[in-house]
Design an enzyme around this catalytic site. Structure first.
Site, short mmCIF file in Angstrom:
data_model
loop_
_atom_site.label_atom_id
_atom_site.label_comp_id
_atom_site.label_asym_id
_atom_site.label_seq_id
_atom_site.Cartn_x
_atom_site.Cartn_y
_atom_site.Cartn_z
N HIS A 46 -61.13 27.66 -16.17
CA HIS A 46 -60.05 27.95 -17.32
C HIS A 46 -59.09 26.91 -17.14
O HIS A 46 -58.60 26.41 -18.28
CB HIS A 46 -59.45 29.25 -16.72
CG HIS A 46 -58.47 29.83 -17.37
ND1 HIS A 46 -57.10 29.44 -17.07
CD2 HIS A 46 -58.18 30.47 -18.69
CE1 HIS A 46 -56.15 29.85 -17.77
NE2 HIS A 46 -56.74 30.51 -19.01
N GLU A 85 -80.44 26.45 -23.71
CA GLU A 85 -79.69 26.47 -22.39
C GLU A 85 -80.58 27.09 -21.26
O GLU A 85 -80.32 26.98 -20.26
CB GLU A 85 -78.30 26.84 -22.56
CG GLU A 85 -78.29 28.40 -22.91
CD GLU A 85 -76.77 29.02 -22.85
OE1 GLU A 85 -75.89 27.89 -22.44
OE2 GLU A 85 -76.52 29.90 -23.65
N CYS A 129 -73.53 20.59 -27.11
CA CYS A 129 -72.22 21.19 -26.88
C CYS A 129 -72.06 21.28 -25.45
O CYS A 129 -70.80 21.97 -24.92
CB CYS A 129 -71.95 22.38 -27.71
SG CYS A 129 -72.93 23.61 -27.15
N ARG A 177 -70.00 30.95 -31.14
CA ARG A 177 -70.70 31.60 -30.11
C ARG A 177 -70.34 32.99 -29.99
O ARG A 177 -69.32 33.40 -29.22
CB ARG A 177 -70.91 30.77 -28.98
CG ARG A 177 -72.21 31.13 -27.91
CD ARG A 177 -72.17 30.22 -26.93
NE ARG A 177 -71.39 30.61 -25.86
CZ ARG A 177 -70.94 29.99 -24.96
NH1 ARG A 177 -71.88 28.86 -24.64
NH2 ARG A 177 -69.94 30.07 -24.13
C1 PEP Z 1 -73.70 25.23 -21.68
O1 PEP Z 1 -74.35 25.85 -21.10
O2 PEP Z 1 -73.84 23.80 -21.72
C2 PEP Z 1 -72.53 25.70 -22.59
C3 PEP Z 1 -72.13 24.89 -23.49
O3 PEP Z 1 -71.96 27.01 -22.44
P1 PEP Z 1 -71.30 27.42 -21.28
O4 PEP Z 1 -70.68 26.17 -20.60
O5 PEP Z 1 -70.09 28.23 -21.98
O6 PEP Z 1 -72.20 28.40 -20.55
MG MG Z 2 -74.17 27.86 -21.65
#
Ligand code: PEP
Ligand code: MG
Length: 790
Positions: A418, A677, A748, A575
Site C-alpha cells: 500500500h 498471471e 502491467c 481490472r
Molecule cells: C501482477 O500480478 O503482476 C499484477 C499486475 O497484479 P497484482 O500485482 O495486482 O496482483
Molecule cells: Mg496479479
C-alpha cells in the site's frame, strides 16, 4: 469606454477595459453581463459609482488636502492607528455630494425588478482602482455590506465604503508600496442580492487547481454566503465536472463528488454585516449542488473561459428562495495556468551522507524534513506538513498524512505494498521494508530520504545536498510499443495527465474500493448478516443514498471515471476487483462473507469469485459501476480486464455473468482483456485468446506461480526473479501464440517500473504495450525507444 463626467454607470455598460473607471471587480462583472448574459449566464444586475465620482467627493471642502496632510504626518512618524482613525472620521463627517446621492438613488430605483419590491436588497462592495494597476493587489482590503435595503441605508453604505479606502491596513499597504494618494480612487458596486444565506455559494475553477489539469471544472460549495469557501474556513463539497462530455445532453459529466463536512455557514447579521453559525446535521450530510446544477455552473464556467481565452477562477451563489444560480465574480486563474505541465522534475544526490537505514526505493525523488514517527495515524493538526512520516506499515487510514509528508519510511512492505503504490502516485519518495526505521529514527531528527540512487532507498542523517533537474516531456522519443501507466488512486490521476502515455494499462479496482468505498459489496447486498457495529458504520456511510448498493456503485463509478477522464480518449484498462479473501475480510462488513483461507494468494480470488454464489451479487455492483462510467458518464475509453482467471471454463462463466449485467464483450465497443498471471493462461493461451480481446501479463503473480516463490516473502526475495528463463520463456511463448491469434499482449507487472532494462527484453519479445508506475514512465520510455532502435 470613457465615463468622463459620469458618477454612476450600469454594470451592463462596463467591460473589462474599464478597470481604471470602476475597479477590477465591477469591470469583470460588467464584462460577464454584457458578453455572457446573452448566452444565458446569470449575473445579478447592478451599477457602479465611478472613480471620477470619488475624486469629485475628495475635492469637497478640501477633504483630499486634509487626508494628504494626515498622511504626511504618518510619514513623519505619527502612529498609523491615529492617522487612520482621523482620516476615516473626516470622511464620515463630509457628506456625499448631492449630485452623487441623486444619481445613486435614481439608479437604485431603476434596479428594482418589475415584479418585486421597490426597495430591493442589494450588496454594496468597494473596488479600489489605481491607474495602470491591476486591482488584484488591493483585493479584499475594503468593505462589503450585504443585504442593504432602501435608499437611505444604501447611501450610508456607499459613504462607509469611501471611508474604508483608508482602513489602517489599506493605508499601510499603499504606503509600503509607495502609491501616491492622488492615484487611488474607489468605485462602489451595487448589485441585487442573491440570497445565498438561504442557499449556498462557492468557487469554480476551469482547471484542476491542484494539478492544473485542463479537462475539468472543479467546483467547491458550502451552505450560506461565499466567505466560508473563499477563506477556506469550511470543508466544502467538491464537484469535478468533465468538460469533453458537457455538450452531450444525454450524458452526466459530473465524475467526482465529495461531500464535505460544511460545519459552519455565514449568514446575515444586523447592519449589513455577517455572522457565522453552525450548520445542522442534514445540511452537513447533504450536497449543496445536484448534478444538474454542477453541470449548469460548469457550462457557464467554460463559456467564461472561452470568452476570456484563459483558465478562470469564478465565484458563484445560489439563491435559497428561487434556487437560481448566479456567477458573482470572475478573474483569470494565475497559479496553475502558468505552471508548465510538460516539465517533469528529476532528482540527484550530490553529497555523501551518513546512511541510517535502507529499504526499497519507491519513486525517484528526494525529500527532507524532521522525522515524525507514528504507530497509528494522528489528526492532521499533529502532523506538520513537510515532515518525514516513519511508521511500521500503512493502510488507507494513513493517506491524509501521506499527502502532507515530505517523504515516507516504513518498517514493512514491498514495492507493491500500500505505502509503495500510494506514495508513487502522490510523487512522495518512500523507502519501504527497512525492517528497523521505527527503531532507528527518532522523532524530530532531521533526515534526507533518497530514492534517486537506484533500487535501494536510503535515509541519511541531516540535510544532504541534492539537485533537481527538469525533463521536457515534449522532447521524449516516440515509441512503437505503447507505454502506459499503472494508476489506482483517483485523487492522484490528474497529476500525471501531462505524461505522454498511451493510456492506463492497469487501474486496480480493489484500491478504489478500499479507499473510496471502504465497505464490502456483499455487506451492502446482505446488511442483515452484519454485526451491529458494522451495520452502524454502513448505515452512516450510506446515509443520503436512495439505497445501500447505490452507494457502492456511485462511489466506485466516480473513482473510475476520474482515472478514465485523466487519459481520455486513450484506453484505460480497469481490472475488476482482485482482493484476496484476507483483504476482503478487512473491508467494513467483510467478515461474514469471507472464508479464512490458509493460502489466500492462491485461494478464492479473481474470476472464481465473480460467478460464485458467495460473490456474484457483489460482482454485479462492480459491473453496474462500469456501465455507469461507460454509458452515463460517456467514458467509453474504459476497457475491462479480468484477473486471476484459471481456466477457459471460468472465462466463459465470467463473461456470461457480465453479459447478464449488460456488459457484453463487443457491444457498444466494449473490449475485455484477461490477465496472464497464472501459468495456465500461458499453457492454454490459444483457448483464452478465443475468449478475450487481449492479454496483460501480470508478472508479479506469474513469477510467483511459475517459480513457486511467495511474492511477499523477504527470505525468498532473491529467488523472486521475473528475468528467470522459466518466466521469460513463458512471456515469449504467450506473445507468439496471442499474436498468431490476432490478440494484443501487454505487461502491467512491477518489474519494468523498477528495472527499466527489463523493457528491452519485452520489446525484443514483441510486446505491444508495457504499463508502468507513473514515476518510472520517462525512464521506461527511453529504454523502450533504445530497444526499438537496436
Ligand atoms: C501482477 O500480478 O503482476 C499484477 C499486475 O497484479 P497484482 O500485482 O495486482 O496482483
Ligand atoms: Mg496479479
Amino acid at each position: 469606454m470613457s465615463f468622463e463626467g459620469r458618477r454612476v454607470v450600469p454594470l451592463s455598460e462596463v467591460g473589462r477595459s474599464d478597470v481604471s473607471a470602476v475597479g477590477g471587480k465591477n469591470a469583470s462583472l460588467g464584462e460577464l453581463i454584457r458578453h455572457l448574459g446573452p448566452i444565458g449566464v446569470r449575473v445579478p444586475d447592478g451599477f457602479a459609482t465611478t472613480a471620477d465620482a470619488h475624486r469629485e467627493y475628495m475635492r469637497t471642502g478640501g477633504l483630499g488636502d486634509r487626508v494628504a496632510a494626515r498622511l504626511a504626518d504618518l510619514r513623519a512618524g505619527a502612529a498609523l492607528a491615529e492617522v487612520g482613525a482621523a482620516i476615516r472620521a473626516g470622511i464620515l463627517a463630509t457628506p456625499l455630494p448631492q449630485g452623487l446621492k441623486d444619481e445613486i438613488t435614481a439608479a437604485y430605483v431603476r434596479l428594482a425588478p418589475g415584479d418585486g419590491p421597490a426597495d430591493p436588497e442589494v450588496a454594496v462592495r468597494s473596488s479600489a482602482t489605481a491607474e495602470d494597476l491591476p486591482e488584484a493587489s488591493f483585493a479584499g482590503q475594503q468593505e462589503t455590506y450585504l443585504n442593504v435595503r432602501g435608499a437611505v441605508a444604501l447611501l450610508d453604505a456607499c459613504h462607509r465604503c469611501y471611508a474604508s479606502l483608508f482602513t489602517d491596513r489599506a493605508i499601510d499597504y499603499r504606503e509600503r508600496l509607495g502609491f501616491g494618494e492622488s492615484s487611488v480612487a474607489l468605485s462602489v458596486g451595487v448589485q441585487l442580492m442573491v440570497r445565498s444565506d438561504l442557499g449556498g455559494s462557492g468557487v469554480a475553477f476551469t482547471l484542476d487547481p491542484e494539478t492544473g489539469y485542463r479537462d475539468v471544472v472543479v467546483i467547491d460549495a458550502a451552505w450560506g454566503l461565499g466567505e466560508s469557501v473563499v477563506s477556506g474556513r469550511v470543508d466544502p463539497d467538491e464537484y469535478v465536472v468533465f468538460k469533453p462530455v458537457l455538450p452531450q445532453k444525454a450524458l452526466n459529466p459530473v465524475i467526482g463528488v465529495t461531500v464535505g463536512g460544511k460545519a459552519t455557514k455565514v449568514v446575515y447579521a444586523e447592519g449589513g454585516l455577517t455572522r457565522t453559525v453552525d450548520t445542522d446535521g442534514v445540511e452537513r450530510a447533504s450536497r449543496v449542488l445536484d448534478d444538474g446544477e454542477a453541470r449548469s455552473l460548469s457550462r457557464w464556467a467554460v463559456a467564461v473561459e472561452e470568452h476570456y481565452g484563459t483558465p478562470m477562477d469564478l465565484e458563484w451563489a445560489k439563491d435559497g428562495r428561487t434556487q437560481e444560480l448566479f456567477l458573482v465574480q470572475a478573474r483569470p486563474e494565475t497559479v496553475r495556468s502558468r505552471t508548465d505541465s510538460t516539465v517533469l522534475h528529476r532528482y540527484r544526490i550530490t553529497e555523501a551522507g551518513e546512511c541510517l537505514v535502507t529499504g526499497a526505493a519507491v519513486g525517484e525523488a528526494v525529500g527532507a524534513g524532521p522525522v515524525r514517527s507514528l504507530a497509528i495515524p494522528v489528526g492532521l493538526e499533529r502532523f506538520p506538513a513537510g515532515s518525514v512520516l516513519v511508521t511500521p506499515v500503512t493502510d488507507p487510514d494513513w493517506e491524509p498524512l501521506m499527502k502532507r509528508a515530505a517523504a515516507i519510511v516504513t518498517d514493512h512492505g514491498g514495492r507493491t505494498s500500500h505505502a509503495a503504490i500510494v506514495s508513487r502516485e502522490l510523487g512522495v519518495p518512500a523507502v519501504v521494508g527497512t525492517g528497523e526505521a521505527t527503531a532507528v529514527l527518532v522523532d524530530g531528527q532531521q533526515v534526507t530520504v533518497s530514492c534517486a540512487e537506484g533500487a535501494q532507498g536510503r535515509v541519511y542523517a541531516g540535510s544532504v545536498g541534492y539537485e533537481v533537474s527538469d525533463v521536457n516531456l515534449t522532447e521524449l522519443p516516440a515509441t512503437r510499443t505503447k507505454v502506459m501507466l499503472n494508476l489506482a488512486d483517483p485523487g492522484a490521476a490528474f497529476r500525471w495527465s501531462g505524461l505522454p502515455a498511451d493510456g492506463v494499462g492497469l487501474a486496480r479496482m480493489e484500491f478504489m474500493v478500499a479507499h473510496g468505498v471502504k465497505v464490502h459489496p456483499m455487506a451492502l447486498v446482505r446488511p442483515e448478516l452484519l454485526a451491529p457495529d458494522d451495520r452502524r458504520s454502513v448505515d452512516e456511510l450510506t446515509e443520503g443514498y436512495p439505497d445501500r448498493t447505490e452507494y457502492f456503485i456511485d462511489r466506485l463509478a466516480r473513482g473510475v471515471a476520474t482515472i478514465a477522464a485523466s487519459r481520455w480518449p486513450s484506453p484505460v484498462v480497469l481490472r475488476t476487483s482482485d482482493f484476496k479473501t484476507n483483504e476482503y475480510a478487512k473491508l467494513i462488513g467483510g467478515g461474514p462473507f469471507e472464508p479464512a483461507e490458509a493460502n489466500p494468494m492462491i485461494g478464492w480470488r479473481g474470476a472464481s469469485r465473480y460467478y460464485s454464489d458467495g460473490y456474484r451479487d457483489g460482482f454485479a455492483l462492480e459491473c453496474r459501476a462500469i456501465r455507469r462510467v461507460r454509458e452515463e458518464f460517456g467514458l467509453t475509453n474504459v476497457v475491462v480486464m479480468i484477473p486471476f482467471c484459471r481456466t477457459p471454463g471460468e472465462a466463459d462463466r465470467v463473461l456470461e455473468v457480465m453479459a447478464g449485467e449488460g456488459l457484453r464483450r463487443g457491444e457498444r465497443g466494449l473490449r475485455v482483456l484477461v490477465m496472464a498471471e497464472v501459468p495456465s493462461n500461458v499453457v492454454l493461451a490459444r483457448e483464452f485468446a478465443e475468449r478475450f480481446d487481449g492479454f496483460s501479463i501480470g508478472s508479479n503473480d506469474l513469477t510467483q506461480l511459475t517459480l513457486g516463490v511467495d511474492r511477499d516473502s523477504a527470505e525468498l526475495a532473491d529467488l523472486f526473479d521475473e528475468a528467470n528463463p522459466a518466466v521469460t520463456r513463458s512471456i515469449e511463448s504467450l506473445i507468439d501464440v496471442a499474436h498468431d491469434a490476432g490478440r494484443t499482449v501487454g505487461l502491467c507487472g512491477q518489474r519494468p517500473s523498477d528495472d527499466p532494462g527489463f523493457a528491452a527484453f519485452l520489446v525484443a519479445a514483441g510486446i505491444d504495450s508495457v504499463s508502468v508506475a507513473p514515476d518510472s514512465f520517462v525512464t521506461v520510455k527511453h529504454h523502450v525507444h533504445k530497444a526499438e532502435q537496436s
